[in-house]
Design a protein around this motif. Sequence first.
Motif, PDB file in Angstrom:
ATOM      1  N   PRO A  85      -8.987  22.050 -36.147  1.00 30.30           N
ATOM      2  CA  PRO A  85      -8.970  22.178 -34.689  1.00 30.30           C
ATOM      3  C   PRO A  85     -10.384  22.309 -34.151  1.00 30.30           C
ATOM      4  O   PRO A  85     -11.257  22.902 -34.773  1.00 30.30           O
ATOM      5  CB  PRO A  85      -8.158  23.460 -34.454  1.00 30.30           C
ATOM      6  CG  PRO A  85      -7.392  23.676 -35.717  1.00 30.30           C
ATOM      7  CD  PRO A  85      -8.226  23.120 -36.804  1.00 30.30           C
ATOM      8  N   SER A  86     -10.609  21.726 -33.001  1.00 28.01           N
ATOM      9  CA  SER A  86     -11.898  21.837 -32.325  1.00 28.01           C
ATOM     10  C   SER A  86     -11.785  22.909 -31.246  1.00 28.01           C
ATOM     11  O   SER A  86     -10.742  23.535 -31.074  1.00 28.01           O
ATOM     12  CB  SER A  86     -12.284  20.487 -31.710  1.00 28.01           C
ATOM     13  OG  SER A  86     -11.269  20.051 -30.822  1.00 28.01           O
ATOM     14  N   ALA A  87     -12.860  23.111 -30.509  1.00 24.70           N
ATOM     15  CA  ALA A  87     -12.839  24.097 -29.428  1.00 24.70           C
ATOM     16  C   ALA A  87     -11.875  23.629 -28.343  1.00 24.70           C
ATOM     17  O   ALA A  87     -11.832  22.439 -28.005  1.00 24.70           O
ATOM     18  CB  ALA A  87     -14.235  24.278 -28.860  1.00 24.70           C
ATOM     19  N   PRO A  88     -11.091  24.551 -27.790  1.00 21.49           N
ATOM     20  CA  PRO A  88     -10.155  24.141 -26.723  1.00 21.49           C
ATOM     21  C   PRO A  88     -10.910  23.697 -25.477  1.00 21.49           C
ATOM     22  O   PRO A  88     -11.985  24.207 -25.162  1.00 21.49           O
ATOM     23  CB  PRO A  88      -9.349  25.415 -26.463  1.00 21.49           C
ATOM     24  CG  PRO A  88     -10.216  26.529 -26.926  1.00 21.49           C
ATOM     25  CD  PRO A  88     -11.006  25.987 -28.072  1.00 21.49           C
ATOM     26  N   ARG A  89     -10.338  22.736 -24.778  1.00 20.43           N
ATOM     27  CA  ARG A  89     -10.904  22.247 -23.516  1.00 20.43           C
ATOM     28  C   ARG A  89      -9.803  22.214 -22.469  1.00 20.43           C
ATOM     29  O   ARG A  89      -8.640  21.932 -22.783  1.00 20.43           O
ATOM     30  CB  ARG A  89     -11.490  20.845 -23.682  1.00 20.43           C
ATOM     31  CG  ARG A  89     -12.708  20.789 -24.601  1.00 20.43           C
ATOM     32  CD  ARG A  89     -13.342  19.401 -24.601  1.00 20.43           C
ATOM     33  NE  ARG A  89     -12.374  18.368 -24.951  1.00 20.43           N
ATOM     34  CZ  ARG A  89     -12.098  17.299 -24.189  1.00 20.43           C
ATOM     35  NH1 ARG A  89     -12.695  17.139 -23.024  1.00 20.43           N
ATOM     36  NH2 ARG A  89     -11.220  16.398 -24.601  1.00 20.43           N
ATOM     37  N   LEU A  90     -10.155  22.490 -21.228  1.00 25.42           N
ATOM     38  CA  LEU A  90      -9.215  22.402 -20.119  1.00 25.42           C
ATOM     39  C   LEU A  90      -9.392  21.048 -19.453  1.00 25.42           C
ATOM     40  O   LEU A  90     -10.412  20.794 -18.801  1.00 25.42           O
ATOM     41  CB  LEU A  90      -9.447  23.541 -19.120  1.00 25.42           C
ATOM     42  CG  LEU A  90      -9.301  24.961 -19.684  1.00 25.42           C
ATOM     43  CD1 LEU A  90      -9.440  25.985 -18.566  1.00 25.42           C
ATOM     44  CD2 LEU A  90      -7.967  25.138 -20.376  1.00 25.42           C
TER      45      LEU A  90
END
Length: 928
Positions: A2-7
């Motif tokens: 998983p990568s960093a969450p983005r909105l």
Amino acid sequence: MPSAPRLVLPDVPSLVAGFGHAVLLTTEGELETLPASAIAARIADTAPMLVHAPATARRLGLPHIEAAHDLLELFAFCRPAEPCAPTPRGIALALDLPQPASDDAAAALLPDIATHLLRHLADTREHPRNRDAAGLAARMGEAGWAWAPSVLAALGEPKAKPDARAYKVWRRLPEWEEAAPPTPPLSFTVEPAEARRRLADILGPGAEQRPQQADYASAAAGAFAPREYPGAPAVVLAEAGTGTGKTLGYVAPASLWAERNGAPVWISTFTRNLQRQIDQETARLFPDPEERRRRVVLRKGRENYLCLLNLDDLTAGGAPPYLAIALGLVARWALASRDGDLLGGDFPGWIGELFGPGAVLPLADRRGECIHSACPHYKMCFVEHSIRRARTAQIVVANHALVMVQAALGGGEDGPPLRLVFDEGHHLFDAADSAFSADLTGAEMAEVRRWLLGAEGGRSRARGLRRRLEELIGERADLHAPLDAALHAARALPVQGWPARLAGDARATPDDTPNAAEAFLRAARDQVLARTQETRDAGLYDSECDLHPVTSALPSAAEALDRALRRIEEPLASLRDRLAARLEDEAEDLEIGDRIRIEAACRAIDRRALMPIRAWGAMLATVQADAPQPGARPVHVDWLSLERRGGQDSDAGMHRHYLDPTQPFAMAVAAPAHGVLITSATLRDEAEADDDDPEATWREAEARTGASHLPLPAIRAAVPSPFDYAARTRCLVVTDVAKENAGQVASAFQALFLAAGGGGLGLFTAIRRLRDVHTRIAGPLEQAGIPLYAQHIDAMDNATLVDVFRAEENACLLGTDAMRDGVDVPGRALRLLVFDRVPWPRPTILHRERRTHLSGGRPKEYDDRIARHRLRQAFGRLIRRADDKGVFVLLDRSAPSRLLQGLPSGVLIRRLGLAQAVAETRDFLAEP
């Protein structure tokens, strides 16, 4: 990885619909108000962001909206099993965001709602519930879910692969564990002073002082005294005026008794709304959610819960594309749900409206097909979890139907509850009437055939009795022989397609053989047609007639059906007995799983087949017996009916109800208990109070609740409402509206709703009139900024409709009986209640017999009493808090004044024209 969450918000416009117009927030940030005729072209190929796509399309006059980013779907995915009314204001309330005051503000708020939901998902992505979330969202995206890219970005897995295993929620659900049988409970009493102290502890030191609530708790403690004699429970009848706080008033002694004696107290309600309210109130007693889950259990019938086997069947090999999104949201909910309750629990009722009822209804066990321990998901089953948690709980919140059906079937698996609280006690008569009745109709007989034989064509996983028992009976000839005989005999029950043959030839079955059940149905239909009055509309509505005197064809048809039923009953009873014998004969060799399955199979054969067949046999014997003497008081009331749908015959048959259903209630439910509290705001009929006989109203209450059939006299208690009805309410009877004129009635509703500025609840005694009024006034009200919702029109369940009505302060709601009872809408959201006419009882054969034999020689007063109770219950919806104000309007100029005497003391009652009523409503509600 998983990568960093983005909105990531979709680059689409936001849409909020009024009636005939819409507000659009463009991708450039501009607000536009457009007529409905122009909106379809503007949103084409954009998949706008909105709340509740079907409702939006309906308001705009569109057949549907092709594609949309529906925020309800995003809410259900990101915050599963959390409550939310399906409107922009409702979501804002749920998320503690500013509530939009206009359509413009709502359109501007929609992107903020999406941001809030996606941020919550990103912040909780490590929660165990979200372990399969990315694979599920990808699978839903593969099926066309518009929110999938945004959800995957928030989870930090934008390239996640679709994973059909994410639908298999049973992999993540806890298993229940069998525990030792509960030990016998103690018999310590609860003193009135102790109940008062427990109530004070629940309320806390800073709570508002309510002397009436403490008095009520003290009186309720009488139901928790030790029993002195078998069959003689301590019974308390407690009337508590609205605002008393009766829920916590009886929870106080109930919780103390359960804690002290090591057994649960069952609290029973008539409506799902109140069941949910009681559950919420217990948070005051158990603030910690986990402790509350252990101590307080909701129990409903099996048909209310998600069936994991049904979900497994629907998602085998991956959910079909047309159901993938809906079942994905169900899977998310199932992992977060407190108890798996699909109806009235924490399941979002609006999911069925977004995707159609076919996406939700097949998920519940609605056809009695549970295979219990043979199910691969038995150890995770929500129903089995609730049954076992109820054994160790302190409070079990159930409903009248479940409590009475369990009693009729022998008290449930753990015997009858020792302590019972019946809230909404004024409905005990009706609940008992339903639970202890029998229907010998085509639909009921066809259901038994389907349960025995399984699917006979069409799409169904109905297994039939042979499939259910195949592993238990193996190659044993002694079990195969009665099973074969019973299943062969079951072919005498109605064959698929039987409704179309009600008026046809007895040999017109698919295999061209006579059918005893269908022949009886035709004979019943013919008698109804011969005995009912012929009118212009007779072919459109249901009809009924007395059983006696019978036509010449009916006894012979009844005799043939009776023989056919006995040919099913005898081998089934033999099969059940031989299965049960295995429990003793093979006690040392049987695995515990097989033992449980044999016990379940025996219970199912009894309940699903033998009990109805025996009840039908008793009814058929009455058909062949001599007619009763005119005027004789019967134990049962029997009659024949013909049902129609869309002008076509849909069912026929015979019905049997107890003349007084509180007798079997008292014997089967109340007498085995040690203590029973029956409570309501409307136990007595105050209008019948007599200075010369002050006990008369209590005797009537005892007769209607079954207390008069018990050996010990009931303890009586009445606590008045603390509300100032004289100052806070008005009652208006409109004298210049013809209730038979649909146009006049609709105009009156419209004018009154506009005068109140919304916040109106319209109650109808017939669905047809409700639909007609809705058609006429929905447009004008919505153009005035007043949304109109309606039971039987909006495809939401009643609880969701009430949630919307509560959240939308200026909305209006139309409903029937279910909206009259158990609805709690405090504040300005409910400030006007309009009844279309006096809610007289329906003039049926059953009512005629009860009116004759249960009225004490005063049939007119019997009708009045029923109507007064209904009006008083409706009036009670208006004032739920001390600062509420409300107007009660009756659009029936012929309403007798004696019916309004049952309203709370001090209410100002005026008869006046519609124009004056409108002005009075506007002025009274405008006062600070």
